[in-house]
Design an enzyme around this catalytic site. Structure first.
Site, PDB file in Angstrom:
ATOM      1  N   ASP A 114     -30.804  42.136   2.958  1.00 56.63           N
ATOM      2  CA  ASP A 114     -31.275  40.980   3.642  1.00 56.63           C
ATOM      3  C   ASP A 114     -30.464  39.691   3.188  1.00 56.63           C
ATOM      4  O   ASP A 114     -30.796  39.373   2.098  1.00 56.63           O
ATOM      5  CB  ASP A 114     -32.853  40.645   3.452  1.00 56.63           C
ATOM      6  CG  ASP A 114     -33.334  39.456   4.385  1.00 56.63           C
ATOM      7  OD1 ASP A 114     -32.535  38.502   4.676  1.00 56.63           O
ATOM      8  OD2 ASP A 114     -34.477  39.239   4.547  1.00 56.63           O
ATOM      9  N   HIS A 115     -29.577  39.327   3.987  1.00 53.70           N
ATOM     10  CA  HIS A 115     -28.542  38.342   3.207  1.00 53.70           C
ATOM     11  C   HIS A 115     -29.437  37.034   2.945  1.00 53.70           C
ATOM     12  O   HIS A 115     -28.626  36.150   2.351  1.00 53.70           O
ATOM     13  CB  HIS A 115     -27.212  38.104   4.300  1.00 53.70           C
ATOM     14  CG  HIS A 115     -26.176  38.116   3.560  1.00 53.70           C
ATOM     15  ND1 HIS A 115     -26.258  37.527   2.294  1.00 53.70           N
ATOM     16  CD2 HIS A 115     -24.894  38.091   3.745  1.00 53.70           C
ATOM     17  CE1 HIS A 115     -24.873  37.522   1.521  1.00 53.70           C
ATOM     18  NE2 HIS A 115     -23.933  37.980   2.825  1.00 53.70           N
ATOM     19  N   ARG A 116     -30.481  36.855   3.500  1.00 55.22           N
ATOM     20  CA  ARG A 116     -31.035  35.479   3.216  1.00 55.22           C
ATOM     21  C   ARG A 116     -31.684  35.601   1.874  1.00 55.22           C
ATOM     22  O   ARG A 116     -31.826  34.377   1.001  1.00 55.22           O
ATOM     23  CB  ARG A 116     -32.374  35.198   4.131  1.00 55.22           C
ATOM     24  CG  ARG A 116     -32.190  35.293   5.606  1.00 55.22           C
ATOM     25  CD  ARG A 116     -33.490  35.211   6.112  1.00 55.22           C
ATOM     26  NE  ARG A 116     -34.162  36.546   6.177  1.00 55.22           N
ATOM     27  CZ  ARG A 116     -35.515  36.680   6.772  1.00 55.22           C
ATOM     28  NH1 ARG A 116     -36.141  36.083   7.396  1.00 55.22           N
ATOM     29  NH2 ARG A 116     -36.164  38.031   6.356  1.00 55.22           N
TER      30      ARG A 116
END
Length: 326
Positions: free
Chosen positions: A298-300
């Site tokens: 999850d790049h967040r």
């Protein structure tokens, strides 16, 4: 003198004459006159009391049809914006005349569909893949299983990979997290959710504190959890939670794949099949048993560099597996 506001002119076709007298016409005649641009004041009605009916319009000269009311500019703009932002909902499947049978979705399949859709819509996935040499791990597995045989324990490759992922997460804590909108949750232990296929769906029983357990303990717990999962006897505490997931499709011959993150977790490791491949060993081309592993992040919550460090650490642990028993 006060300025008078002119009254807008009402076309005769709307149902009145230029003098303001009301025209007698049937509703159908009025509608057809409006569509054809016919001036009703110029037509003599043949209906009761001089009422204009449909037949009176035949042969009447057509004019410019009344323009349709212009829609509000804001309304279509708002509708277009809403359509663009709203995800397409799955609706009825068109019938193309192909022989078929429809089965009502189970609660489990509905939950899987909802959660995976949520994950792909909300979590920007980034995928990182490494090729890992398995020869040392397979050799160690054979030796450990020989010593564990008297205890009735038989380690699988997946048991060892669960341990490797947990240790890697402990060494790279930036990947052992969950994204919570305005908070980042950092976990102090690695609980690994393991994807298990069961009739009608998929479930992820959890090996809690997998980094702190021996591989023999992981193997025993995994066998018990998998059996309970297939019998539908898992307790919620045994499959709800987890800090990261692992999904292994190598036993089905899948070389490489990407997995969907299991929210609210921030990563999942997808394991492909170990197979004989040409591989450079000590600067020389050789044949080695190699598998591909792909991490979905999850790049967040996880930056690419941190995800890459986790993959590097996981690879090192699997290729030098004595660190898993230390």
């Amino acid at each position: 003198a006060p300025v008078s506001t002119p009254t807008p002119a009402v076309p005769a076709s709307a149902g009145t004459t230029a003098k303001g007298d009301r025209i007698k016409a049937s509703p159908l005649a009025k509608r057809l006159a409006a569509e054809r641009g016919i001036d009703l004041s110029a037509i003599s009605g043949t209906g009761p009391g001089g009422r204009i009916v449909k037949d009176d319009l035949d042969g009447a000269p057509a004019g410019a049809a009344a323009p349709a009311a212009a829609p509000s500019a804001a309304a279509p703009a708002a509708t277009a914006a809403a359509s663009a932002s709203a995800p397409a909902a799955a609706g009825p499947i068109p019938d193309f005349g192909i022989p078929h049978a429809d089965t009502k979705l189970s609660g489990m399949r509905k939950t899987i569909a909802r959660r995976l859709t949520q994950s792909m819509q909300e979590a920007p996935h980034i995928y990182l893949t490494v090729d890992i040499r398995l020869d040392a791990l397979l050799k160690l597995r054979g030796e450990l299983n020989a010593s564990l045989e008297s205890r009735g324990v038989k380690l699988s490759v997946n048991d060892m990979l669960i341990k490797a992922l947990a240790v890697a997460l402990e060494r790279v804590p930036a990947c052992n997290v969950s994204f919570g909108g305005d908070v980042m949750r950092q976990y102090s232990r690695a609980d690994i959710s393991v994807a298990v296929s069961i009739p009608g769906g998929l479930i992820t029983p959890i090996i809690t504190d997998a980094g702190g357990k021996s591989m023999s303990k992981i193997s025993t717990e995994m066998a018990e959890l998998a059996a309970k999962a297939k019998e539908g006897k898992l307790q919620p505490s045994e499959y709800q939670g987890g800090t990261a997931s692992i999904s292994n499709m190598g036993m089905m011959g899948i070389k490489q794949f990407t997995a969907v993150i299991n929210p609210p977790q921030a990563m999942i490791m997808a394991i492909g099949a170990g197979e004989k491949r040409p591989y450079v060993v000590d600067d020389a081309l050789a044949i080695a048993t190699v598998m591909s592993a792909t991490g979905s992040f999850d790049h967040r919550a996880i930056d690419g560099a941190d995800g890459a460090l986790l993959m590097k650490t996981f690879k090192e642990l699997v290729e030098s597996p004595l660190g898993l028993v230390a």
